[in-house]
Design a protein around this motif. Structure first.
Motif, short mmCIF file in Angstrom:
data_model
loop_
_atom_site.label_atom_id
_atom_site.label_comp_id
_atom_site.label_asym_id
_atom_site.label_seq_id
_atom_site.Cartn_x
_atom_site.Cartn_y
_atom_site.Cartn_z
N GLU A 1 0.83 -1.21 0.00
CA GLU A 1 0.00 0.00 0.00
C GLU A 1 0.86 1.26 0.00
N LYS B 1 -9.25 2.33 -3.05
CA LYS B 1 -7.83 2.00 -3.28
C LYS B 1 -7.70 0.50 -3.55
N ASN C 1 -12.05 4.41 0.32
CA ASN C 1 -11.27 5.35 -0.48
C ASN C 1 -11.00 4.86 -1.91
N GLN D 1 -14.56 2.10 -5.37
CA GLN D 1 -15.04 2.74 -4.15
C GLN D 1 -16.44 2.22 -3.82
N ASP E 1 -1.81 -1.02 -4.79
CA ASP E 1 -2.98 -1.11 -3.90
C ASP E 1 -3.75 -2.42 -4.08
N MET F 1 -9.76 0.65 2.44
CA MET F 1 -9.49 0.54 1.01
C MET F 1 -10.78 0.70 0.21
N HIS G 1 4.68 0.37 -5.29
CA HIS G 1 3.35 0.63 -4.76
C HIS G 1 2.31 -0.13 -5.57
#
Length: 591
Positions: free
Chosen positions: A520, A559, A557, A563, A529, A554, A527
């Motif tokens: 994350e 991620k 937001n 969403q 997610d 997660m 990186h």
């Protein structure tokens, strides 16, 4: 997010000193090698020269032996003497040595074909041999007596246990030596046992080997097996597994159950032979079918673990039960395991406790530890930390590493005893010195936190590394934490990720969360997610509240996933239900 570090027997530490309970139940099966404990009767052969004796003399000799077969054990000695005297009086010119050997061969054969138990047969045969030896010594100067050869090879006398005083032990030793020097293979073997155990004489393995060798050279199976044991363990001779196997094999070929079991152990462990579980099973079965308890236990162990045979819990229980019926502690412990885990029998903690207790009272450390676990967790008995402590102490005093860890846990957490971190460290250290990964990890935790020892991150890393190298997931996670935070080592996110991956691959939830955090935040890895979500999901599925909260974040937001406030709320609620206050605060804010 601060990465979580887990420790001791019941789990440990992390953010805000949170504790995670992870009790360890250790139930262990093991193989048993048997020596010096049983004997099989070996009859002397009928001497060829006796066939030249006239028919009346031969018939009288056989009749004398036949009458002995109906005599009670307590009267064997006197009736043997009476029968021999009658025979010699009736036929004064008979070759007494050959006559006695004929009597022995006939009597022994009758005993072997009787319905007497093995113990009853051995007792009668031992008494008969002792009396015949006395008769031979008394008549050694008789004009027709030949050289003082043994009447057999006689069977090994059971090691006598009646004499308790030092003087009686000394007399027993002298009498055994007298017989051994006359060439009696059984006495030679017994003299070896006496030297081996320091019974009535100064303990001397080299002397034990000397006498075992003399008896083994006469083909006495029990002596061959005992000599094999000496080579196997390097006692009185240079250690040599190949010679040990050869000797065990000679004795096993004669049908000696002890040797068959020991040969099975050699195959099982690949000592002196190529490792072969199927061969081990074959030898265990031969010994077990003769009723040898240790072999029955070992055969049960092989079925329990699917080694050399298809895995079969029901058969494991069957063999364990046969051995346990004879009081074999290892088998009693094995039955306890089967009842505790519900394998091959319906799960029954009370029965598990019953079997563990039987084995524990015999002094078996594994069973003592397992009984302690049952008391600590209140399974099959009322929960009782003091009782758990008592059994852990008994097992730990015998050097059982897992019991030493469990005892350390009790001291560290003040369960059944006042809290004492120094004592906990002492017990963890003893177990760690034996190479037990769990103890090494716990010792690392004590150094990391300065509990019972001066705080020392470098020493913590050293112990974590030893445990992690053995594949212990908790230690791998903790080592990852040390690398991530630069404690005791140079800070290195890539190394942290490496260790988190090892632990996460074993299914350790907290390591999966820590690995998700690294993805994350792009620490030590690019990186990602989606990867973070993947790891958080695996940990959340195991019920870890921290992972459930992270998964909610997660979704909230968007991620690594689309969403979705509804899914976010769902995960936050699961975390909050477990007491995660951060998740509850987020839920309050969302509403």
């Amino acid at each position: 997010m601060i990465p979580f570090s887990l420790s001791i027997g019941d789990g440990l530490g992390g953010i805000d000193n949170a504790k995670f309970s992870m009790r360890n139940i250790v139930v262990i099966g093991f193989l048993v090698i048997s020596t010096f404990s049983e004997a099989a009767i070996v009859c002397p052969s009928m001497p060829g020269a006796i066939t030249n004796v006239n028919r009346d003399i031969k018939s009288e000799i056989e009749a004398s032996a036949g009458r002995l077969g109906r005599v009670s054990a307590g009267n064997v000695a006197i009736r043997t003497e009476v029968a021999a005297k009658s025979l010699f009086d009736k036929f004064p010119n008979v070759d007494r040595s050959l006559a006695l050997q004929t009597m022995a061969a006939t009597y022994c054969s009758m005993l072997k074909n009787s319905n007497l138990t093995e113990v009853e047969i051995l007792n009668r045969w031992e008494t008969f041999q002792d009396k015949v030896l006395d008769i031979r010594i008394k008549t050694a100067s008789h004009k027709q007596s030949s050289q003082p050869t043994a009447i057999a090879p006689p069977n090994v006398d059971k090691e006598k246990t009646v004499a308790t005083s030092e003087s009686s032990k000394s007399l027993e030793f002298e009498e055994t030596r007298r017989k051994a020097e006359l060439g009696y293979a059984g006495a030679q073997n017994n003299l070896g046992v006496m030297y081996q155990n320091g019974r009535g004489v100064t303990q001397d393995d080299a002397k034990a080997v000397e006498w075992y060798r003399k008896a083994a050279s006469q083909g006495l199976a029990i002596a061959q097996d005992n000599l094999g044991f000496m080579y196997q363990n390097g006692k009185g001779v240079p250690q040599d597994d190949a010679i040990a196997v050869e000797l065990h094999r000679k004795a096993a070929a004669q049908g000696l159950a002890l040797a068959q079991n020991n040969l099975g152990v050699m195959y099982q462990n690949g000592r002196g032979v190529t490792q072969n579980d199927a061969k081990a099973v074959e030898w265990y079965r031969q010994a077990g079918s003769q009723g040898l308890a240790s072999a029955q236990h070992n055969l049960g162990f092989m079925y329990q673990n699917g080694m050399g045979v298809p895995q079969d819990d029901a058969k494991a229980v069957e063999w364990f039960r046969q051995a346990a019926a004879q009081g074999n502690a290892a088998a009693e412990n094995g039955l306890g395991i089967m009842y505790q885990t519900g394998k091959g029998v319906p799960r029954d903690d009370a029965k598990a406790v019953e079997w563990y207790r039987q084995a524990a009272t015999q002094g078996l450390a594994l069973a003592q530890n397992n009984l302690g676990v049952m008391y600590q967790n209140g399974r099959g008995v009322t929960q009782h930390d003091a009782k758990a402590l008592e059994w852990y102490q008994k097992a730990a005093a015998q050097g059982l590493a897992i019991a030493q860890v469990n005892l350390g846990f009790m001291y560290e957490n003040g369960k059944g005893v006042p809290r004492d971190d120094a004592k906990a460290v002492e017990w963890y250290r003893q177990a760690a010195a034996q190479g037990l990964a769990l103890a090494q990890k716990n010792l690392g935790f004590m150094y990391e936190n300065g509990n019972g020892v001066p705080q020392d991150d470098a020493k913590a890393v050293e112990w974590y590394r030893q445990a992690a190298a053995q594949g212990l997931a908790l230690a791998q996670n903790n080592l990852g934490v040390m690398y991530q935070n630069g404690r005791g080592v140079t800070q290195d996110d890539a190394k942290a990720v490496e260790w988190y991956q090892k632990a996460a691959a074993q299914g350790l939830a907290i390591a999966q969360v820590n690995l998700g955090f690294m993805y994350e935040n792009g620490k030590g890895v690019p990186h990602d997610d989606a990867k973070a979500v993947e790891w958080y999901r695996q940990a959340a599925a195991q019920g870890l509240a921290l992972a459930q909260k992270k998964l909610g974040f997660m979704y909230e937001n968007g991620k690594g996933v689309p969403q979705d406030d509804a899914k976010a709320v769902e995960w936050y609620q699961q975390a909050a239900a477990q007491g995660n206050t951060a998740a509850q605060k987020i839920l309050d804010a969302m509403h």
